[in-house]
Design a protein around this motif. Structure first.
Motif, PDB file in Angstrom:
ATOM      1  N   LEU A   8       0.804  -1.216   0.000  1.00 53.42           N
ATOM      2  CA  LEU A   8       0.000   0.000   0.000  1.00 53.42           C
ATOM      3  C   LEU A   8       0.840   1.269   0.000  1.00 53.42           C
ATOM      4  N   HIS A   9       2.159   1.133   0.238  1.00 49.41           N
ATOM      5  CA  HIS A   9       2.970   2.361   0.258  1.00 49.41           C
ATOM      6  C   HIS A   9       2.946   3.048  -1.109  1.00 49.41           C
ATOM      7  N   THR A  10       2.731   2.286  -2.182  1.00 47.22           N
ATOM      8  CA  THR A  10       2.672   2.901  -3.513  1.00 47.22           C
ATOM      9  C   THR A  10       1.440   3.794  -3.648  1.00 47.22           C
ATOM     10  N   THR A  11       0.305   3.313  -3.194  1.00 47.09           N
ATOM     11  CA  THR A  11      -0.928   4.095  -3.332  1.00 47.09           C
ATOM     12  C   THR A  11      -1.023   5.192  -2.283  1.00 47.09           C
ATOM     13  N   TYR A  12      -0.511   4.949  -1.067  1.00 46.84           N
ATOM     14  CA  TYR A  12      -0.499   6.003  -0.052  1.00 46.84           C
ATOM     15  C   TYR A  12       0.246   7.240  -0.563  1.00 46.84           C
ATOM     16  N   GLY A  13       1.441   7.008  -1.085  1.00 40.45           N
ATOM     17  CA  GLY A  13       2.223   8.127  -1.592  1.00 40.45           C
ATOM     18  C   GLY A  13       1.562   8.778  -2.790  1.00 40.45           C
ATOM     19  N   ALA A  14       1.004   7.953  -3.678  1.00 40.04           N
ATOM     20  CA  ALA A  14       0.385   8.487  -4.889  1.00 40.04           C
ATOM     21  C   ALA A  14      -0.845   9.335  -4.586  1.00 40.04           C
ATOM     22  N   VAL A  15      -1.649   8.898  -3.619  1.00 37.23           N
ATOM     23  CA  VAL A  15      -2.857   9.655  -3.273  1.00 37.23           C
ATOM     24  C   VAL A  15      -2.493  11.047  -2.765  1.00 37.23           C
ATOM     25  N   ALA A  16      -1.473  11.116  -1.919  1.00 38.30           N
ATOM     26  CA  ALA A  16      -1.043  12.412  -1.408  1.00 38.30           C
ATOM     27  C   ALA A  16      -0.559  13.320  -2.543  1.00 38.30           C
ATOM     28  N   LEU A  17       0.215  12.752  -3.467  1.00 32.38           N
ATOM     29  CA  LEU A  17       0.731  13.541  -4.583  1.00 32.38           C
ATOM     30  C   LEU A  17      -0.368  13.893  -5.585  1.00 32.38           C
ATOM     31  N   GLU A  18      -1.350  13.002  -5.727  1.00 33.91           N
ATOM     32  CA  GLU A  18      -2.440  13.259  -6.667  1.00 33.91           C
ATOM     33  C   GLU A  18      -3.226  14.502  -6.260  1.00 33.91           C
ATOM     34  N   ARG A  19      -3.409  14.681  -4.966  1.00 28.39           N
ATOM     35  CA  ARG A  19      -4.131  15.869  -4.499  1.00 28.39           C
ATOM     36  C   ARG A  19      -3.381  17.143  -4.872  1.00 28.39           C
ATOM     37  N   LEU A  20      -2.062  17.093  -4.732  1.00 26.61           N
ATOM     38  CA  LEU A  20      -1.251  18.245  -5.131  1.00 26.61           C
ATOM     39  C   LEU A  20      -1.282  18.440  -6.641  1.00 26.61           C
ATOM     40  N   ARG A  71      -0.879  21.789 -11.600  1.00 25.73           N
ATOM     41  CA  ARG A  71      -0.412  21.014 -12.757  1.00 25.73           C
ATOM     42  C   ARG A  71       1.067  21.295 -12.960  1.00 25.73           C
ATOM     43  N   ASN A  72       1.883  20.340 -12.624  1.00 23.38           N
ATOM     44  CA  ASN A  72       3.320  20.584 -12.510  1.00 23.38           C
ATOM     45  C   ASN A  72       4.081  19.336 -12.950  1.00 23.38           C
ATOM     46  N   HIS A  73       5.134  19.518 -13.772  1.00 21.43           N
ATOM     47  CA  HIS A  73       5.884  18.384 -14.305  1.00 21.43           C
ATOM     48  C   HIS A  73       6.597  17.618 -13.201  1.00 21.43           C
ATOM     49  N   LEU A  74       7.137  18.323 -12.213  1.00 18.47           N
ATOM     50  CA  LEU A  74       7.815  17.668 -11.095  1.00 18.47           C
ATOM     51  C   LEU A  74       6.848  16.764 -10.347  1.00 18.47           C
TER      52      LEU A  74
END
Length: 363
Positions: free
Chosen positions: A237-249, A254-257
């Motif tokens: 789940l560490h893959t989706t936990y991190g992705a969810v946080a970044l998805e909100r940002l 809308r940023n390439h980084l």
């Protein structure tokens, strides 16, 4: 004003380069390639002369480009002397190497060099590397903010922090090799980098690829033994936990980084054959960012000491990766990784030694 003009104007605010090489043709070539994008290019014919120039102009020199093999004082002694004489990361040092000098590159990193370029030097790559160096030397990268959770995680587990830093290093080196191959027409895929800024962003993405572990309970990722099936599912789940946080940002900015960080975080455990997680993507459905980082991630995971096992030697790790390569990695990228396995093995040995020493000092 165009974006290119703005970038050049920014670089010219402070962009002094010192190029050190005993070959006058190389010095003049470097000067001619860099003059359009920097303020000044100062030239030196050996390391000792370069040291003397730095003593007089230290506050003005941002980047040093230095050849390794020179008379009087070679590049190794130069880097060693500079880092001892001027503690810190200034100036940014790029070493020039020849093909086949893999062991020397690892030695340069250990002495304090920041980057390397292989001769014969591509003018386009030289400009990209120098622009990247100037971006680091003269600005605070917003990507540094993304490192904060990782640094906090590192206070609880240095191995995770070291792993992330190593993956950043291997990703950076592998990407630059792919970039060179692309320049030479020997790599068929489009890379997610077209400028010095993109290289820094990709390195940041590799650094934070495991940031989702901060949301995984300590008893899981610090367990001194193999996971049960239930525990392994929790760890995944560490893959989706991190992705969810970044998805909100990413939805807000809308940023390439952020896009690269999202790709790295969510999909670095996907497999070429579609048997990875969390989404079962396959082949080129997986963003190339994640396909590059996947190789760096597995290589470092095998060559890094874990709570439940000792590290494998780099040679052993590469053999393990070869045996499971069918279906795991992008075959074209992995083949290029294998062509430079001596380089990656040498870097792994150097970083393991220094990191184990740091752990011993803090215990």
């Amino acid at each position: 004003m165009s974006q290119i003009s703005q970038n050049n104007k920014l670089l010219h605010i402070r962009s002094n380069i010192l190029a050190i090489d005993d070959d006058p043709l190389v010095r003049k070539y470097v000067e001619s390639v860099l003059k359009p994008i920097v303020s000044n290019v100062f030239l030196s014919e050996n390391g000792l002369q370069g040291i003397e120039m730095l003593e007089k102009m230290f506050d003005d020199i941002d980047v040093v480009i230095v050849d390794l093999m020179m008379p009087v004082m070679d590049g190794f002694e130069f880097v060693k002397h500079v880092r001892k004489r001027f503690p810190g990361q200034k100036p940014y040092i790029i070493v020039l190497t020849s093909k086949g000098e893999e062991d020397t590159i690892a030695q340069c990193f250990e002495l304090g060099a920041n980057d390397f370029l292989t001769k014969p030097i591509s003018g386009k790559l030289l400009q990209i590397y120098v622009k990247k160096a100037l971006s680091i030397a003269n600005s605070i990268d917003p990507g540094l903010l993304l490192e904060i959770p990782l640094r906090l995680l590192g206070t609880r587990d240095k191995y995770t922090l070291f792993h992330s830093e190593n993956v950043k290093m291997y990703t950076s080196v592998l990407t630059k090799i792919l970039l060179t191959k692309s320049e030479e027409g020997e790599f068929s895929q489009e890379l997610p980098i077209s400028s010095q800024k993109n290289i820094i962003e990709l390195e940041t993405a590799a650094l934070v690829h495991d940031v989702g572990k901060i949301a995984v309970p300590d008893f899981i990722w610090q367990k001194p033994g193999r996971f049960t099936p239930e525990e392994r599912n929790l760890m995944k789940l560490h893959t989706t936990y991190g992705a969810v946080a970044l998805e909100r940002l990413l939805n807000k900015y809308r940023n390439h980084l952020l896009k690269l960080c999202y790709e790295a975080t969510r999909w670095h455990h996907e497999r070429w054959d579609g048997k990875g997680y969390p989404d079962g993507l396959k082949e080129r459905e997986i963003p190339i960012t994640a396909r590059i980082i996947a190789i760096a991630d597995v290589f470092d995971a095998l060559t890094t000491k874990r709570i439940y096992r000792d590290e494998y030697t780099p040679e052993e790790a590469i053999e393990i990766m070869k045996n499971e390569e069918v279906g795991h990695f992008d075959p074209e990228i992995f083949q290029i990784f294998l062509e430079h396995e001596r380089l990656f093995a040498s870097i792994a040995k150097s970083r393991l030694t220094s990191q184990l020493k740091e752990i011993e000092q803090t215990n």
